[in-house]
Design an enzyme around this catalytic site. Structure first.
Site, PDB file in Angstrom:
ATOM      1  N   HIS A 140       0.824  -1.216   0.000  1.00  0.00           N
ATOM      2  CA  HIS A 140       0.000   0.000   0.000  1.00  0.00           C
ATOM      3  C   HIS A 140       0.849   1.253   0.000  1.00  0.00           C
ATOM      4  CE1 HIS A 140       0.554  -1.562   4.190  1.00  0.00           C
ATOM      5  NE2 HIS A 140       1.149  -0.405   4.298  1.00  0.00           N
ATOM      6  N   ASP A 227       7.271  -6.233   3.915  1.00  0.00           N
ATOM      7  CA  ASP A 227       6.167  -5.963   4.832  1.00  0.00           C
ATOM      8  C   ASP A 227       4.849  -6.476   4.247  1.00  0.00           C
ATOM      9  OD1 ASP A 227       5.166  -4.467   7.223  1.00  0.00           O
ATOM     10  OD2 ASP A 227       4.100  -3.314   5.683  1.00  0.00           O
ATOM     11  N   GLU A 251       6.786 -11.077   5.266  1.00  0.00           N
ATOM     12  CA  GLU A 251       5.946 -11.174   6.465  1.00  0.00           C
ATOM     13  C   GLU A 251       4.631 -11.895   6.163  1.00  0.00           C
ATOM     14  OE1 GLU A 251       3.897  -8.284   9.835  1.00  0.00           O
ATOM     15  OE2 GLU A 251       4.092  -7.570   7.780  1.00  0.00           O
TER      16      GLU A 251
END
Ligand SMILES: *[C@@H]1O[C@H](CO)[C@@H](O)[C@H](O)[C@H]1NC(C)=O
Ligand SMILES: *[C@@H]1O[C@H](CO)[C@@H](O)[C@H](O)[C@H]1NC(C)=O
Ligand SMILES: *[C@@H]1O[C@H](CO)[C@@H](O)[C@H](O)[C@H]1NC(C)=O
Ligand SMILES: *[C@@H]1O[C@H](CO)[C@@H](O)[C@H](O)[C@H]1NC(C)=O
Ligand SMILES: *[C@@H]1O[C@H](CO)[C@@H](O)[C@H](O)[C@H]1NC(C)=O
Ligand SMILES: *[C@@H]1O[C@H](CO)[C@@H](O)[C@H](O)[C@H]1NC(C)=O
Length: 532
Positions: A140, A227, A251
């Site tokens: 994002h 991430d 992750e």
């Protein structure tokens, strides 16, 4: 045909063949996770206040000055906060001091320093023979919003993804077990809108791949932490890792073996932080036993393709620190001993070595400077010793790192593992008895007949019997790490040793809870000496 060529390409990329530090080399590292804003300020100041939801002033330049603190603990790699420019300003959930709220992927985060500072950090690490892992956000872009849904986002502010067509239409993730929902909807819509990139769009993926390739080249990055890797579409990941050309830990927050391991079996990612073990470690030290940890170790060993490429950890910047749940130092020692010596890449989150005890975010993000970089702190010393043991075993046996640890003993209160081939093996036991644990002993079979063995945390020697069995003497819940006495040379561990013996029995039947030494002292009329 075409797909098999692609598979081979992906497999080569996942083996890290094109990178400076390949996957095999990464498996032998020990990683220290640094939250840049909270590790060290450029001017070294430690007294200016730090409000935990705001910027506290840590920088790359500050980190460079304190690399000795990290390297002297035995770490060979650091993982740092994302490095690109974030949105500015305060939101109802604080400031972007953590670096996860990307606005411009093509600018460096000025809060953390200049491009040159980041290059200097990379160069200084490499000069020391250390590796640089950088956290990257691919799921994002971020923008402040007023909590009125759907979030009104000004896409023109983003670089490079500056149009709504690059993003999924707003929906809130509600189905955490349904991939389409948690991959296409937006995470965490409160105070900050995390505009969810359409990573399955070839234009987005292509741009991301070019970006990461340049980022890695510009700053000589050796590895990535990706991430929220679980929240992008599967197909995005392997080409991204391949473009980066470096080992990556993605992750994937899950406690389910198939959900985690499929990222390896389907060649989506080379490695992941090991959340499977994280949850079971917490069980073991928060009122449960070690059986579930032992089970999930076995499950991961057969379900995943490469447990040695998983990152072992017990804390990170997203989770309440263990000491916030139980402040017993001895439990923290056991938990860290497990993380540092088990299969996988040990990853310690800054502040763990100082027994920081912050609970949920942002309390778990205390500035390290508040502990004065104390190298005598008990968990700092423990980490340094455990990593010396691991490093020596790696030196003694080329395949130590990839030798699966064998379970020697598991019950509610203990887990004992043996890692590495006989001759260079490390045998270690962790327990959840805590510092108030009683004195007792048990037999542990893990060595060869008549081996001379030393427990390196306490520097006590024991001799294995004719069956290779040693006596473990516990008394106060301490972790145990055994190696052959003959292997100590050159490690700096235990310059002096003495024979191990049963621990003194605590609380030996007297209501005052005195140690047996005190009881003798009382009998001898010396109580005053002890109470002084
Ligand atoms: C990884 O790098 C090491 C050291 O350069 C080398 O010995 C090893 O063969 C490489 N492994 C792979 C799989 O490329
Ligand atoms: C988003 O969904 C979560 C459940 O996944 C819920 O707890 C949260 O309140 C929702 N937030 C909004 C803003 O709808
Ligand atoms: C890498 O450096 C080049 C040359 O300075 C620059 O144009 C490019 O934007 C940089 N890319 C990244 C991702 O930092
Ligand atoms: C957390 O650590 C601080 C500093 O050492 C200490 O004062 C405090 O009592 C600890 N809190 C808990 C809950 O253990
Ligand atoms: C490690 O290497 C030794 C000798 O090179 C070999 O005998 C042993 O099988 C290897 N162990 C593993 C787990 O690969
Ligand atoms: C250790 O495990 C036992 C179960 O075997 C449990 O009763 C105990 O509470 C655990 N101790 C801690 C500190 O979690």
């Amino acid at each position: 045909m075409r797909s098999s060529v692609l598979n081979i390409a992906a497999a080569l990329a996942l083996a890290g063949l094109s990178s400076a530090a390949n996957m095999t080399e990464w498996k032998s590292q020990a990683i220290y996770q640094v939250l840049i804003d909270r590790f060290a300020r450029t001017d070294g100041s430690t007294t200016a206040p730090c409000e935990l939801s705001k910027f506290c002033g840590g920088t790359w330049a500050g980190l460079i000055k304190h690399l000795d603190y990290i390297q002297d603990m035995g770490f060979t790699a650091i993982q740092i906060s994302p490095v690109v420019e974030n949105m500015e300003g305060e939101t109802s959930v604080g400031e972007p001091y953590h670096g996860y709220w990307t606005q411009n992927m093509y600018a460096i985060n000025k809060r953390f320093g200049t491009e040159q500072d980041l290059k200097d950090l990379s160069a200084e690490l490499h000069k020391r023979g250390m590796l640089l892992m950088v956290d990257v956000v691919v799921n994002h872009m971020a923008q402040k919003f007023d909590n009125v849904l759907p979030p009104k986002v000004d896409y023109t502010k983003f670089k490079p993804f500056n149009k709504p067509e690059y993003y999924h239409k707003y929906c809130n993730v509600t189905e955490w077990k349904v991939p389409q929902n948690y991959q296409e909807c937006w995470l965490y819509p409160f105070g900050i809108a995390l505009a969810d990139l359409k990573t399955e769009d070839p234009a987005v993926s292509k741009e991301m791949n070019e970006w990461v390739k340049d980022l890695v080249a510009n700053y000589s990055i050796d590895g990535l932490r990706i991430d929220a890797a679980k929240h992008v579409n599967d197909g995005f990941l392997a080409p991204f890792v391949e473009a980066a050309g470096v080992f990556s830990l993605g992750e994937v927050l899950t406690g389910e073996i198939p959900d985690m391991c499929r990222y390896q079996t389907k060649n989506l990612l080379p490695g992941m932080p090991n959340y499977l073990e994280y949850f079971k470690l917490n069980t073991a030290f928060n009122g449960g036993g070690f059986e579930e940890l032992a089970d999930i170790r076995n499950g991961a060993a057969s379900g995943c393709t490469d447990v040695f490429a998983l990152g072992a950890f017990s804390e990170n910047h997203d989770l309440p620190r263990f000491p916030s749940m139980n402040n017993d130092m001895m439990l923290a020692k056991n938990m860290m001993t497990y993380v540092l010596l088990t299969d996988g890449i040990p990853t310690i989150y800054q502040g763990q070595e100082q027994h920081f005890n912050g609970s949920e975010t942002p309390h778990n993000r205390e500035p390290v400077w508040q502990a004065g970089y104390d190298k005598t702190a008990p968990l700092y010393v423990l980490t340094a010793n455990a990593l010396k043991v691991r490093k020596n075993a790696q030196k003694l046996s080329a395949n130590y790192t990839e030798s699966p640890a064998e379970t020697l003993k598991v019950d509610g209160n203990h887990l004992c593992l043996k890692k590495g081939p006989s001759g260079s093996a490390v045998v270690f036991c962790v327990t959840n008895k805590s510092s108030s644990g009683d004195a007792y002993e048990y037999d542990l079979r893990g060595f060869e007949p008549n081996d001379e063995v030393v427990e390196v945390l306490d520097c006590k020697t024991v001799t294995a019997d004719a069956t290779g069995t040693i006596k473990v003497y516990n008394g106060g819940g301490e972790p145990k790490v055994y190696v052959l006495l003959s292997n100590l040379e050159g490690t700096g561990l235990c310059p002096k040793t003495e024979p191990d013996a049963p621990k003194e029995v605590k609380n030996s039947g007297n209501v005052l809870g005195m140690t047996s030494k005190m009881a003798i002292a009382v009998a001898a009329g010396w109580l005053a000496v002890f109470l002084a």
